[in-house]
Design a protein around this motif. Structure first.
Motif, PDB file in Angstrom:
ATOM      1  N   ILE A  58       6.140  11.352  -6.796  1.00 43.71           N
ATOM      2  CA  ILE A  58       5.862  11.060  -8.202  1.00 43.71           C
ATOM      3  C   ILE A  58       6.257   9.640  -8.607  1.00 43.71           C
ATOM      4  CG2 ILE A  58       5.891  13.457  -8.965  1.00 43.71           C
ATOM      5  CD1 ILE A  58       8.788  13.107  -9.840  1.00 43.71           C
ATOM      6  N   ARG A  59       6.137   8.720  -7.676  1.00 39.97           N
ATOM      7  CA  ARG A  59       6.409   7.315  -7.986  1.00 39.97           C
ATOM      8  C   ARG A  59       5.113   6.532  -8.090  1.00 39.97           C
ATOM      9  NH1 ARG A  59      11.482   5.782  -3.972  1.00 39.97           N
ATOM     10  NH2 ARG A  59      13.097   6.795  -5.219  1.00 39.97           N
ATOM     11  N   ASP A  60       5.206   5.407  -8.811  1.00 38.33           N
ATOM     12  CA  ASP A  60       4.153   4.398  -8.813  1.00 38.33           C
ATOM     13  C   ASP A  60       4.847   3.048  -8.902  1.00 38.33           C
ATOM     14  OD1 ASP A  60       2.084   2.651  -9.137  1.00 38.33           O
ATOM     15  OD2 ASP A  60       1.012   3.854 -10.605  1.00 38.33           O
ATOM     16  N   PRO A  61       4.956   2.323  -7.790  1.00 41.88           N
ATOM     17  CA  PRO A  61       5.762   1.102  -7.752  1.00 41.88           C
ATOM     18  C   PRO A  61       5.119  -0.112  -8.417  1.00 41.88           C
ATOM     19  CG  PRO A  61       4.695   1.432  -5.644  1.00 41.88           C
ATOM     20  CD  PRO A  61       4.383   2.648  -6.472  1.00 41.88           C
ATOM     21  N   LEU A  62       3.884   0.032  -8.882  1.00 39.26           N
ATOM     22  CA  LEU A  62       3.199  -1.147  -9.420  1.00 39.26           C
ATOM     23  C   LEU A  62       3.941  -1.737 -10.615  1.00 39.26           C
ATOM     24  CD1 LEU A  62       0.784  -2.907  -8.856  1.00 39.26           C
ATOM     25  CD2 LEU A  62      -0.591  -1.455 -10.350  1.00 39.26           C
ATOM     26  N   LYS A  63       4.533  -0.887 -11.447  1.00 41.12           N
ATOM     27  CA  LYS A  63       5.285  -1.376 -12.606  1.00 41.12           C
ATOM     28  C   LYS A  63       6.454  -2.255 -12.154  1.00 41.12           C
ATOM     29  CE  LYS A  63       7.767   0.174 -16.737  1.00 41.12           C
ATOM     30  NZ  LYS A  63       8.232   1.351 -17.515  1.00 41.12           N
ATOM     31  N   SER A  64       7.153  -1.833 -11.096  1.00 36.23           N
ATOM     32  CA  SER A  64       8.272  -2.630 -10.581  1.00 36.23           C
ATOM     33  C   SER A  64       7.786  -3.956 -10.008  1.00 36.23           C
ATOM     34  CB  SER A  64       9.022  -1.849  -9.499  1.00 36.23           C
ATOM     35  OG  SER A  64       9.694  -0.743 -10.047  1.00 36.23           O
ATOM     36  N   ILE A  65       6.669  -3.934  -9.308  1.00 37.29           N
ATOM     37  CA  ILE A  65       6.126  -5.167  -8.731  1.00 37.29           C
ATOM     38  C   ILE A  65       5.775  -6.147  -9.838  1.00 37.29           C
ATOM     39  CG2 ILE A  65       4.173  -6.128  -7.442  1.00 37.29           C
ATOM     40  CD1 ILE A  65       4.231  -3.509  -5.768  1.00 37.29           C
ATOM     41  N   ARG A  66       5.159  -5.659 -10.906  1.00 39.20           N
ATOM     42  CA  ARG A  66       4.827  -6.528 -12.037  1.00 39.20           C
ATOM     43  C   ARG A  66       6.087  -7.075 -12.708  1.00 39.20           C
ATOM     44  NH1 ARG A  66       0.671  -2.675 -13.859  1.00 39.20           N
ATOM     45  NH2 ARG A  66      -1.385  -3.528 -13.415  1.00 39.20           N
ATOM     46  N   SER A  67       7.095  -6.237 -12.850  1.00 44.25           N
ATOM     47  CA  SER A  67       8.276  -6.626 -13.625  1.00 44.25           C
ATOM     48  C   SER A  67       9.161  -7.628 -12.890  1.00 44.25           C
ATOM     49  CB  SER A  67       9.097  -5.391 -14.005  1.00 44.25           C
ATOM     50  OG  SER A  67       9.711  -4.819 -12.865  1.00 44.25           O
ATOM     51  N   GLU A  68       9.001  -7.757 -11.583  1.00 44.51           N
ATOM     52  CA  GLU A  68       9.847  -8.671 -10.801  1.00 44.51           C
ATOM     53  C   GLU A  68       9.203 -10.035 -10.607  1.00 44.51           C
ATOM     54  OE1 GLU A  68      12.883  -8.174 -10.293  1.00 44.51           O
ATOM     55  OE2 GLU A  68      12.809  -6.116 -11.027  1.00 44.51           O
ATOM     56  N   ARG A  69       8.400 -10.464 -11.563  1.00 41.25           N
ATOM     57  CA  ARG A  69       7.832 -11.821 -11.606  1.00 41.25           C
ATOM     58  C   ARG A  69       6.792 -12.085 -10.523  1.00 41.25           C
ATOM     59  NH1 ARG A  69      13.028 -15.300 -11.304  1.00 41.25           N
ATOM     60  NH2 ARG A  69      13.531 -13.593  -9.892  1.00 41.25           N
TER      61      ARG A  69
ATOM     62  N   LEU B 142       0.873  -1.171   0.000  1.00 41.56           N
ATOM     63  CA  LEU B 142       0.000   0.000   0.000  1.00 41.56           C
ATOM     64  C   LEU B 142       0.911   1.222   0.000  1.00 41.56           C
ATOM     65  CD1 LEU B 142      -3.209   0.584   2.035  1.00 41.56           C
ATOM     66  CD2 LEU B 142      -1.482   2.372   1.906  1.00 41.56           C
ATOM     67  N   GLU B 143       0.795   2.031  -1.051  1.00 35.94           N
ATOM     68  CA  GLU B 143       1.698   3.157  -1.230  1.00 35.94           C
ATOM     69  C   GLU B 143       0.950   4.363  -1.790  1.00 35.94           C
ATOM     70  OE1 GLU B 143       4.976   3.066  -0.497  1.00 35.94           O
ATOM     71  OE2 GLU B 143       5.124   0.913  -0.095  1.00 35.94           O
ATOM     72  N   HIS B 144       1.386   5.564  -1.401  1.00 34.29           N
ATOM     73  CA  HIS B 144       0.877   6.742  -2.109  1.00 34.29           C
ATOM     74  C   HIS B 144       1.679   6.895  -3.402  1.00 34.29           C
ATOM     75  CE1 HIS B 144       4.134   9.654  -1.285  1.00 34.29           C
ATOM     76  NE2 HIS B 144       4.216   9.116  -0.076  1.00 34.29           N
ATOM     77  N   VAL B 145       1.029   7.395  -4.450  1.00 34.42           N
ATOM     78  CA  VAL B 145       1.636   7.395  -5.778  1.00 34.42           C
ATOM     79  C   VAL B 145       1.378   8.717  -6.492  1.00 34.42           C
ATOM     80  CG1 VAL B 145       1.440   4.885  -6.054  1.00 34.42           C
ATOM     81  CG2 VAL B 145      -0.444   6.351  -6.809  1.00 34.42           C
ATOM     82  N   VAL B 146       2.005   8.853  -7.650  1.00 33.74           N
ATOM     83  CA  VAL B 146       1.746  10.014  -8.503  1.00 33.74           C
ATOM     84  C   VAL B 146       0.304   9.963  -9.001  1.00 33.74           C
ATOM     85  CG1 VAL B 146       2.537   8.855 -10.632  1.00 33.74           C
ATOM     86  CG2 VAL B 146       2.662  11.361 -10.441  1.00 33.74           C
TER      87      VAL B 146
END
Length: 200
Positions: A162-173, A129-133
């Motif tokens: 101005i981050r959104d970590p969802l892309k990183s979570i998806r990309s790490e399998r 759970l994170e705050h995002v852009v």
């Protein structure tokens, strides 16, 4: 816990409660739980009768974390000094990992997510759970976040607007079991959020 933390937990509480109810099964007493960037351990209320390892680089938070654990009936609490990008645990050490309001301020989001993936066993789950852009539907808020991000980082221990970590979570399998964007108007610049559960 500071006044802001208390107010924040009140605002995000319903979302957290729903997430944790899906994340922690009935037989959770036997699970190994990792809370990364645990701070004062505001998630303790969801860890009743569980064994929890809490990682944070700021040892000044540890007395508050211990008090929170005791107040909420955490069965055992292990406090470890460390950062999300370099977790001091062997591969596959945990059944569950929790990361709430952490990826906004780590030095390297990708490295932190890779470490979370590494220390989870196959089939283990990550709650985030994170705050995002802000999204494109809120252009003025997104612009404000961009303009004020340097000041925010300077005043709030590196917290990034101005981050959104969802892309990183998806990309790490990780496989996304659930994901949700939502907005909390009362939080202004940190109103946009993403939450979810990912499976290793």
């Amino acid at each position: 816990m500071s006044q802001f933390e208390e107010e924040y937990e009140d605002l995000v509480g319903p979302t957290k409660k729903e997430l944790f109810s899906q994340f922690i099964p009935a037989d959770a007493r036997s699970l190994s739980i990792l809370d990364v960037g645990a701070g004062t351990l505001p998630n303790a209320k969801y860890f009743q009768d569980m064994a929890v390892t809490a990682v944070d680089p700021n040892q000044e938070m540890w007395p508050y974390a211990r008090a929170s654990a005791a107040r909420h009936g955490v069965r055992s609490l292990t406090l470890v000094n460390g950062v999300a990008e370099s977790l001091p645990f062997a591969d596959g050490s945990f059944d569950r990992a929790v990361c709430t309001l952490v990826l906004c301020s780590v030095a390297d989001v990708g490295a932190a997510v890779r470490e979370l993936h590494r220390v989870l066993r196959p089939g283990g789950k990550l709650l985030f759970l994170e705050h995002v852009v802000a999204g494109q539907e809120r252009p003025l808020l997104r612009l404000s976040q961009t303009l004020l991000n340097p000041l925010q980082r300077a005043l709030a221990d590196g917290c990034n607007l101005i981050r959104d970590p969802l892309k990183s979570i998806r990309s790490e399998r990780f496989q996304l079991e659930e994901e949700r964007y939502f907005f909390i108007p009362a939080l202004g610049l940190i109103g946009p959020h993403v939450s979810g559960i990912a499976v290793r």
